[in-house]
Design an enzyme around this catalytic site. Structure first.
Site, PDB file in Angstrom:
ATOM      1  N   GLN A   1      -7.923   3.217   1.217  1.00 40.28           N
ATOM      2  CA  GLN A   1      -6.993   2.427   2.022  1.00 40.28           C
ATOM      3  C   GLN A   1      -6.304   3.342   3.045  1.00 40.28           C
ATOM      4  O   GLN A   1      -5.615   2.867   3.925  1.00 40.28           O
ATOM      5  CB  GLN A   1      -5.942   1.778   1.123  1.00 40.28           C
ATOM      6  CG  GLN A   1      -6.500   0.797   0.118  1.00 40.28           C
ATOM      7  CD  GLN A   1      -5.436   0.367  -0.886  1.00 40.28           C
ATOM      8  OE1 GLN A   1      -4.670  -0.564  -0.632  1.00 40.28           O
ATOM      9  NE2 GLN A   1      -5.360   1.074  -2.002  1.00 40.28           N
TER      10      GLN A   1
ATOM     11  N   LEU B   1       0.567   7.945 -10.498  1.00 38.43           N
ATOM     12  CA  LEU B   1       1.768   8.673 -10.948  1.00 38.43           C
ATOM     13  C   LEU B   1       2.518   7.857 -11.996  1.00 38.43           C
ATOM     14  O   LEU B   1       3.083   8.407 -12.945  1.00 38.43           O
ATOM     15  CB  LEU B   1       2.685   8.933  -9.742  1.00 38.43           C
ATOM     16  CG  LEU B   1       3.828   9.924  -9.911  1.00 38.43           C
ATOM     17  CD1 LEU B   1       3.290  11.305 -10.302  1.00 38.43           C
ATOM     18  CD2 LEU B   1       4.659  10.020  -8.630  1.00 38.43           C
TER      19      LEU B   1
ATOM     20  N   ARG C   1       2.107  10.170  13.288  1.00 34.18           N
ATOM     21  CA  ARG C   1       1.322  10.319  12.058  1.00 34.18           C
ATOM     22  C   ARG C   1       0.072  11.182  12.298  1.00 34.18           C
ATOM     23  O   ARG C   1      -0.277  12.025  11.471  1.00 34.18           O
ATOM     24  CB  ARG C   1       0.909   8.950  11.504  1.00 34.18           C
ATOM     25  CG  ARG C   1       2.095   8.086  11.057  1.00 34.18           C
ATOM     26  CD  ARG C   1       1.674   7.037  10.061  1.00 34.18           C
ATOM     27  NE  ARG C   1       1.342   7.654   8.770  1.00 34.18           N
ATOM     28  CZ  ARG C   1       0.638   7.022   7.822  1.00 34.18           C
ATOM     29  NH1 ARG C   1       0.199   5.784   8.051  1.00 34.18           N
ATOM     30  NH2 ARG C   1       0.364   7.608   6.685  1.00 34.18           N
TER      31      ARG C   1
ATOM     32  N   HIS D   1      -9.047   0.299   5.751  1.00 31.63           N
ATOM     33  CA  HIS D   1      -7.893   0.002   6.614  1.00 31.63           C
ATOM     34  C   HIS D   1      -7.931   0.788   7.924  1.00 31.63           C
ATOM     35  O   HIS D   1      -6.912   0.940   8.600  1.00 31.63           O
ATOM     36  CB  HIS D   1      -6.582   0.299   5.880  1.00 31.63           C
ATOM     37  CG  HIS D   1      -6.306  -0.637   4.750  1.00 31.63           C
ATOM     38  ND1 HIS D   1      -5.349  -0.386   3.789  1.00 31.63           N
ATOM     39  CD2 HIS D   1      -6.858  -1.833   4.407  1.00 31.63           C
ATOM     40  CE1 HIS D   1      -5.323  -1.389   2.917  1.00 31.63           C
ATOM     41  NE2 HIS D   1      -6.217  -2.258   3.246  1.00 31.63           N
TER      42      HIS D   1
HETATM   43  N1  APR Z   1      -0.248  11.162  -7.586  1.00 30.57           N
HETATM   44  C1  APR Z   1      -0.701   9.923  -7.959  1.00 30.57           C
HETATM   45  N2  APR Z   1      -0.126   8.752  -7.554  1.00 30.57           N
HETATM   46  C2  APR Z   1       0.946   8.866  -6.758  1.00 30.57           C
HETATM   47  C3  APR Z   1       1.473  10.118  -6.341  1.00 30.57           C
HETATM   48  C4  APR Z   1       0.824  11.297  -6.782  1.00 30.57           C
HETATM   49  N3  APR Z   1       1.252  12.502  -6.440  1.00 30.57           N
HETATM   50  N4  APR Z   1       2.579   9.886  -5.558  1.00 30.57           N
HETATM   51  C5  APR Z   1       2.722   8.533  -5.503  1.00 30.57           C
HETATM   52  N5  APR Z   1       1.749   7.924  -6.237  1.00 30.57           N
HETATM   53  C6  APR Z   1       1.523   6.490  -6.434  1.00 30.57           C
HETATM   54  C7  APR Z   1       2.797   5.669  -6.517  1.00 30.57           C
HETATM   55  O1  APR Z   1       3.259   5.595  -7.846  1.00 30.57           O
HETATM   56  C8  APR Z   1       2.345   4.308  -5.979  1.00 30.57           C
HETATM   57  O2  APR Z   1       1.861   3.510  -7.049  1.00 30.57           O
HETATM   58  O3  APR Z   1       0.837   6.020  -5.291  1.00 30.57           O
HETATM   59  C9  APR Z   1       1.181   4.663  -5.042  1.00 30.57           C
HETATM   60  C10 APR Z   1       1.506   4.516  -3.554  1.00 30.57           C
HETATM   61  O4  APR Z   1       1.711   3.152  -3.310  1.00 30.57           O
HETATM   62  P1  APR Z   1       2.001   2.622  -1.815  1.00 30.57           P
HETATM   63  O5  APR Z   1       3.005   3.470  -1.182  1.00 30.57           O
HETATM   64  O6  APR Z   1       2.258   1.166  -1.940  1.00 30.57           O
HETATM   65  O7  APR Z   1       0.628   2.900  -1.028  1.00 30.57           O
HETATM   66  P2  APR Z   1      -0.754   2.101  -1.084  1.00 30.57           P
HETATM   67  O8  APR Z   1      -0.943   1.426  -2.403  1.00 30.57           O
HETATM   68  O9  APR Z   1      -1.800   2.997  -0.635  1.00 30.57           O
HETATM   69  O10 APR Z   1      -0.502   0.957   0.032  1.00 30.57           O
HETATM   70  C11 APR Z   1      -1.550   0.074   0.324  1.00 30.57           C
HETATM   71  O11 APR Z   1      -0.301  -0.862   2.139  1.00 30.57           O
HETATM   72  O12 APR Z   1       1.198  -0.280   3.717  1.00 30.57           O
HETATM   73  C12 APR Z   1      -0.087  -0.689   3.541  1.00 30.57           C
HETATM   74  O13 APR Z   1      -2.038  -0.321   4.818  1.00 30.57           O
HETATM   75  C13 APR Z   1      -1.091   0.336   4.048  1.00 30.57           C
HETATM   76  O14 APR Z   1      -3.067   1.212   2.965  1.00 30.57           O
HETATM   77  C14 APR Z   1      -1.716   0.870   2.762  1.00 30.57           C
HETATM   78  C15 APR Z   1      -1.554  -0.286   1.796  1.00 30.57           C
END
Ligand code: APR
Length: 233
Positions: A90, A202, A58, A108
């Site tokens: 995060q 999104l 990463r 995080h």
């Molecule tokens: N623009 C806006 N939003 C987006 C885009 C984009 N281009 N692409 C994806 N998304 C949104 C998705 O719809 C989803 O709701 O971003 C979100 C990503 O969600 P996750 O993958 O669950 O990531 P996150 O919420 O940051 O996870 C939280 O979980 O795995 C642990 O520690 C890790 O910090 C992380 C925490």
């Protein structure tokens, strides 16, 4: 809309258009690898080499990527807004910093930081890390780990974050699915304290109903236009 203090929470979605994988989307990281193996203290104890490989990969990948218009718009908001802007991310990537954000909390942890489980030191880190890597502070070997907050561990600077949420006039959540606590609960904390709350994502997140307002679309489009509106108002 006279917001003196703005608190912004970002998640993986704000970096998606820069090429950083999200976690729970289709083809997200956790669909390719079991989070228990690489993002828990138990997983690290069971197979530290696997975990180091994962974060080394990463770290190398993120170093090749650039901030996008969403990161840049948030840095501009911090620069030009007459009140206070606190950015809580995060994300472990450094794209917010590279876009110019300064008043920033990595709740995080960070991929460009190493944590020694022997002396507790946290040092800036470049390049690969392994069990053979000596701690920059205490020089012991076998105790260095990525400075990332894993599942079951306490996120960083929570007191400072809660103080800011309770004093916020506006809470903006960007690119997060609302799956992981305590971050997913921030909207309620800010809302209870009287802040106006908005989700820029999104698609509707799992905490969509907790927000006063929402704009759905790619961050590189919805964040700059929302920042424009804030700075004009
Ligand atoms: N623009 C806006 N939003 C987006 C885009 C984009 N281009 N692409 C994806 N998304 C949104 C998705 O719809 C989803 O709701 O971003 C979100 C990503 O969600 P996750 O993958 O669950 O990531 P996150 O919420 O940051 O996870 C939280 O979980 O795995 C642990 O520690 C890790 O910090 C992380 C925490």
């Amino acid at each position: 809309m006279d917001y003196r203090r703005i608190v912004i929470l970002t998640g993986a979605g704000v970096s998606a258009e820069s090429g950083v994988d999200t976690f729970r989307d289709k083809n997200g990281l956790w669909s390719k690898i079991d989070y228990r193996d690489v993002a828990t203290p138990e997983g690290f104890a069971a197979n530290p080499a696997l975990v180091h490989d994962f974060y080394n990969m990463r770290r190398r990948r993120i170093a090749e990527l650039e901030p996008n218009d969403a990161h840049r718009a948030l840095a501009r908001l911090e620069r030009e807004f007459s009140g206070e802007v606190l950015l809580v991310t995060q994300n472990i990537d450094d794209l917010h910093e590279r876009a110019g954000s300064k008043n920033l909390i990595h709740m995080h942890g960070e991929h460009r930081s190493a944590l020694c489980t022997h002396c507790g030191d946290r040092s800036p880190w470049e390049g690969d890390m392994s069990l053979e890597t000596p701690c920059p502070a205490c020089a012991t070997v076998g105790h260095l780990r990525p400075d990332v907050v894993w599942f079951g561990e306490m996120p960083y600077q929570m007191e400072r974050i809660y103080d800011a949420l309770r004093a916020a006039g506006l809470f903006i959540s960007i690119g997060t699915s609302g799956n992981v606590y305590p971050a997913a609960q921030f909207v309620q904390e800010a809302g209870r304290a009287g802040a106006h709350t908005i989700e820029l994502n999104l698609e509707p997140s799992d905490t969509f109903d907790d927000f006063d307002e929402a704009v759905h679309g790619p961050a590189s489009r919805v964040v700059p236009s929302y920042v424009d509106m804030l700075l004009k108002s």
